[in-house]
Design an enzyme around this catalytic site. Structure first.
Site, PDB file in Angstrom:
ATOM      1  N   HIS A 127       1.026  -1.166  -0.104  1.00  0.00           N
ATOM      2  CA  HIS A 127       0.168  -0.040   0.053  1.00  0.00           C
ATOM      3  C   HIS A 127       0.800   1.169  -0.116  1.00  0.00           C
ATOM      4  CE1 HIS A 127       0.819  -1.057   4.175  1.00  0.00           C
ATOM      5  NE2 HIS A 127       0.751   0.253   4.427  1.00  0.00           N
ATOM      6  N   HIS A 171       0.700   5.278   1.028  1.00  0.00           N
ATOM      7  CA  HIS A 171       0.214   6.230   1.842  1.00  0.00           C
ATOM      8  C   HIS A 171      -0.102   7.718   1.125  1.00  0.00           C
ATOM      9  CE1 HIS A 171       0.149   4.143   5.949  1.00  0.00           C
ATOM     10  NE2 HIS A 171       1.151   3.585   5.207  1.00  0.00           N
TER      11      HIS A 171
HETATM   12  P1  AMP Z   1       1.760   0.655   7.515  1.00  0.00           P
HETATM   13  O1  AMP Z   1       1.998   0.955   8.971  1.00  0.00           O
HETATM   14  O2  AMP Z   1       2.441   1.414   6.417  1.00  0.00           O
HETATM   15  O3  AMP Z   1       1.664  -1.030   7.255  1.00  0.00           O
HETATM   16  O4  AMP Z   1       0.094   1.335   7.232  1.00  0.00           O
HETATM   17  C1  AMP Z   1      -0.928   0.366   7.551  1.00  0.00           C
HETATM   18  C2  AMP Z   1      -2.157   1.584   7.711  1.00  0.00           C
HETATM   19  O5  AMP Z   1      -3.387   0.806   7.352  1.00  0.00           O
HETATM   20  C3  AMP Z   1      -2.330   2.061   8.764  1.00  0.00           C
HETATM   21  O6  AMP Z   1      -2.063   3.482   8.837  1.00  0.00           O
HETATM   22  C4  AMP Z   1      -3.590   1.853   9.621  1.00  0.00           C
HETATM   23  O7  AMP Z   1      -4.352   2.869  10.149  1.00  0.00           O
HETATM   24  C5  AMP Z   1      -4.246   1.379   8.227  1.00  0.00           C
HETATM   25  N1  AMP Z   1      -5.261   0.429   8.430  1.00  0.00           N
HETATM   26  C6  AMP Z   1      -5.326  -0.675   9.166  1.00  0.00           C
HETATM   27  N2  AMP Z   1      -6.598  -1.293   9.162  1.00  0.00           N
HETATM   28  C7  AMP Z   1      -7.373  -0.454   8.191  1.00  0.00           C
HETATM   29  C8  AMP Z   1      -8.783  -0.627   7.759  1.00  0.00           C
HETATM   30  N3  AMP Z   1      -9.514  -1.787   8.257  1.00  0.00           N
HETATM   31  N4  AMP Z   1      -9.088   0.242   7.039  1.00  0.00           N
HETATM   32  C9  AMP Z   1      -8.483   1.399   6.737  1.00  0.00           C
HETATM   33  N5  AMP Z   1      -7.328   1.499   7.097  1.00  0.00           N
HETATM   34  C10 AMP Z   1      -6.637   0.479   7.859  1.00  0.00           C
END
Ligand code: AMP
Ligand code: ZN
Length: 137
Positions: free
Chosen positions: A100, A102
Site C-alpha cells: 500500500h 499512503h
Molecule cells: P503501514 O504501517 O504502512 O503498514 O500502514 C498500515 C495502515 O493501514 C495504517 O495507517 C492503518 O491505520 C491502516 N489500516 C489498518 N486497518 C485498516 C482498515 N481496516 N481500514 C483502513 N485502514 C486501515
C-alpha cells in the site's frame, strides 16, 4: 496469506472500507487511523507483501495513480501539500503486509509538522563517495 490479510479482506468486500477510487488493479480507501484529514491508501487488488514483490508494471501504475489522486484530493481538500509514504518491513514501520501507498494531505493550519521528521546522521570524510560507488546501478 490472502485469506487472513486485512487488505485482501477489504478488496474482497468482507470488511467495509471508505473507498474513493477503484479500477482493475487498485482500490483506494481512507485510512481508518489517519495521520491527517483525508489520509488515503492505494491498495493493490492482488496480494503483494511489499515493494520488493510488486511487479514493475504495477509500481509504475501506482505512481501514476498517486499523482492523479494528489491533484484531485488537493483540489477537494484544499490542503497545502502532500506526502507519499510507503513502508516495507517491520523495521520500516510496515504493519499491514500487503502493498500500500499512503497519500497524506498536509495542512498549514493545525498540521502536525513532526509527522514525518527524523534525526539526521552524518557521514565521515570519504564515506559518501564510497557509498555512492558501492550503490551505483
Ligand atoms: P503501514 O504501517 O504502512 O503498514 O500502514 C498500515 C495502515 O493501514 C495504517 O495507517 C492503518 O491505520 C491502516 N489500516 C489498518 N486497518 C485498516 C482498515 N481496516 N481500514 C483502513 N485502514 C486501515
Ligand atoms: Zn493481502
Amino acid at each position: 496469506m490472502g485469506e487472513s490479510c486485512i487488505f485482501c479482506k477489504i478488496i474482497r468486500g468482507e470488511i467495509p472500507s471508505a473507498t474513493i477510487y477503484e479500477d482493475g488493479d487498485f482500490k483506494v480507501i481512507l485510512d481508518i487511523n489517519p495521520a491527517a484529514r483525508g489520509h488515503a491508501l492505494i491498495l493493490t487488488k492482488e496480494h503483494y507483501a511489499n515493494l520488493y514483490e510488486l511487479p514493475e508494471e504495477l509500481a509504475g501504475k501506482a505512481m501514476v495513480l498517486a499523482a492523479k489522486l494528489t491533484a484531485h484530493m488537493t483540489e477537494k481538500l484544499h490542503c497545502d501539500g502532500f506526502n507519499l509514504v510507503q513502508n516495507n518491513g517491520e523495521i520500516a514501520g510496515q504493519t499491514v503486509f500487503h502493498f500500500h501507498l499512503h497519500l497524506i494531505p498536509r495542512y498549514k493550519d493545525g498540521d502536525n509538522r513532526d509527522l514525518l521528521t527524523w534525526n539526521q546522521i552524518t557521514y565521515e570524510d570519504g564515506q559518501v563517495a564510497a557509498l555512492a560507488e558501492m550503490l551505483r546501478l
